[in-house]
Design a protein around this motif. Structure first.
Motif, PDB file in Angstrom:
ATOM      1  N   SER A 135       0.512  -1.173   0.138  1.00 36.10           N
ATOM      2  CA  SER A 135      -0.022  -0.073  -0.190  1.00 36.10           C
ATOM      3  C   SER A 135       0.864   1.170  -0.011  1.00 36.10           C
ATOM      4  N   VAL A 136       1.941   1.574   0.757  1.00 34.02           N
ATOM      5  CA  VAL A 136       2.897   2.376   0.753  1.00 34.02           C
ATOM      6  C   VAL A 136       3.429   2.356  -0.377  1.00 34.02           C
ATOM      7  N   ALA A 137       3.840   1.210  -1.132  1.00 31.95           N
ATOM      8  CA  ALA A 137       4.518   1.368  -2.432  1.00 31.95           C
ATOM      9  C   ALA A 137       3.547   1.944  -3.656  1.00 31.95           C
ATOM     10  N   GLY A 138       2.126   1.542  -3.541  1.00 25.05           N
ATOM     11  CA  GLY A 138       1.275   2.306  -4.422  1.00 25.05           C
ATOM     12  C   GLY A 138       1.168   3.736  -4.314  1.00 25.05           C
ATOM     13  N   PHE A 139       1.145   4.007  -3.026  1.00 29.48           N
ATOM     14  CA  PHE A 139       1.054   5.688  -3.012  1.00 29.48           C
ATOM     15  C   PHE A 139       2.197   6.290  -3.247  1.00 29.48           C
ATOM     16  N   THR A 140       3.363   5.772  -2.883  1.00 29.98           N
ATOM     17  CA  THR A 140       4.695   6.542  -3.168  1.00 29.98           C
ATOM     18  C   THR A 140       5.046   6.284  -4.698  1.00 29.98           C
ATOM     19  N   SER A 141       4.626   5.349  -5.055  1.00 28.04           N
ATOM     20  CA  SER A 141       4.637   5.057  -6.698  1.00 28.04           C
ATOM     21  C   SER A 141       3.848   5.904  -7.471  1.00 28.04           C
ATOM     22  N   PHE A 142       2.594   6.523  -6.907  1.00 31.38           N
ATOM     23  CA  PHE A 142       1.649   7.261  -7.701  1.00 31.38           C
ATOM     24  C   PHE A 142       2.240   8.764  -7.576  1.00 31.38           C
ATOM     25  N   VAL A 143       2.705   9.061  -6.498  1.00 31.20           N
ATOM     26  CA  VAL A 143       3.264  10.381  -6.120  1.00 31.20           C
ATOM     27  C   VAL A 143       4.713  10.704  -6.771  1.00 31.20           C
ATOM     28  N   ALA A 144       5.416   9.744  -6.794  1.00 33.37           N
ATOM     29  CA  ALA A 144       6.836  10.314  -7.221  1.00 33.37           C
ATOM     30  C   ALA A 144       7.681   8.912  -7.936  1.00 33.37           C
TER      31      ALA A 144
END
Length: 244
Positions: A135-144
């Protein structure tokens, strides 16, 4: 973008992306967006890199077809979707620099803790931890496009066979990046200028992927993981340097 920016930052960023996707499971790709951001604005760098990442995922797919770990993907993909949805809904409220700094610190901490571990034995899949980190990976992948460190924190302790490790990460990010295309379009990230720059850089992708495949087949299991962890450390340092 000047010719110097293209040669010094943009082309190396895309080549490293392909190299990482082809042979090192994303371990070296974390520096691509920060490197490209030295030639463009951070937001433009993120938008330009998404089509590049999708292309690199597709080019590298054939070499690892069917070698991924299904049990891990069943845990990781729902987590990625959760992170992408959160990123989409909070996009205009996000502090990009803070997120990059935190991910960089987490990546470095993970590498250092790995060096301090006295028991190098592989650890089993932990679904709850995997869902949270994905979930963290999906979020940070989306942002940057900085989803690599959380995914590596989930997979590296399992010490999968290197082919299974790379294949799992490649398919995970192929599907994650594909999911990101819809909200990126909705948020207006794909301007004509950004798409033209992506198209201009696209021919570099296969060269990087093929180089990564060539190197991966010539590196043994132990050195593969050492390089992966070094790549994670470099990505973390780069994110901290860029976002301070």
């Amino acid at each position: 973008m000047t010719l110097a920016d293209l040669l010094l930052f943009a082309i190396p960023a895309v080549f490293l992306t392909g190299l990482s996707k082809g042979g090192f499971g994303g371990a070296l790709g974390g520096i691509a967006v920060p490197l490209l951001a030295l030639a463009t604005s951070p937001m433009q760098a993120v938008a330009v890199m998404l089509p590049i990442l999708c292309l690199a995922d597709v080019v590298g797919l054939k070499a690892y077809w069917g070698k991924w770990d299904i049990a891990n993907l069943r845990v990781m993909l729902p987590g990625a979707l959760i992170g992408i949805v959160i990123g989409s809904l909070t996009f205009e409220l996000l502090n990009e620099k803070l997120i990059g700094l935190l991910i960089g610190l987490i990546a470095i901490a993970f590498v250092l803790l790995g060096l301090l571990r006295s028991d190098p034995a592989p650890r089993p899949l932990r679904p709850g931890r995997g869902l949270a980190l994905s979930s963290v990976a999906g979020f940070t992948s989306f942002v940057a496009h900085a989803g690599g460190p959380p995914v590596m924190m989930h997979l590296l302790p399992q010490q999968l066979d290197k082919l299974r490790y790379v294949a799992t990460i490649n398919l995970f990010f192929l599907l994650t990046n594909a999911m990101k295309l819809i909200p990126y379009t909705w948020l207006g990230q794909f301007s004509r200028e950004n798409l033209l720059l992506s198209l201009m850089l696209a021919p570099i992708v296969p060269l990087g992927v093929w180089t990564g495949l060539w190197l991966q087949s010539r590196i043994n299991h132990t050195w593969f993981y050492r390089i992966a962890r070094l790549g994670m450390l470099l990505a973390g340092l780069q994110l901290i340097w860029k976002n301070l």
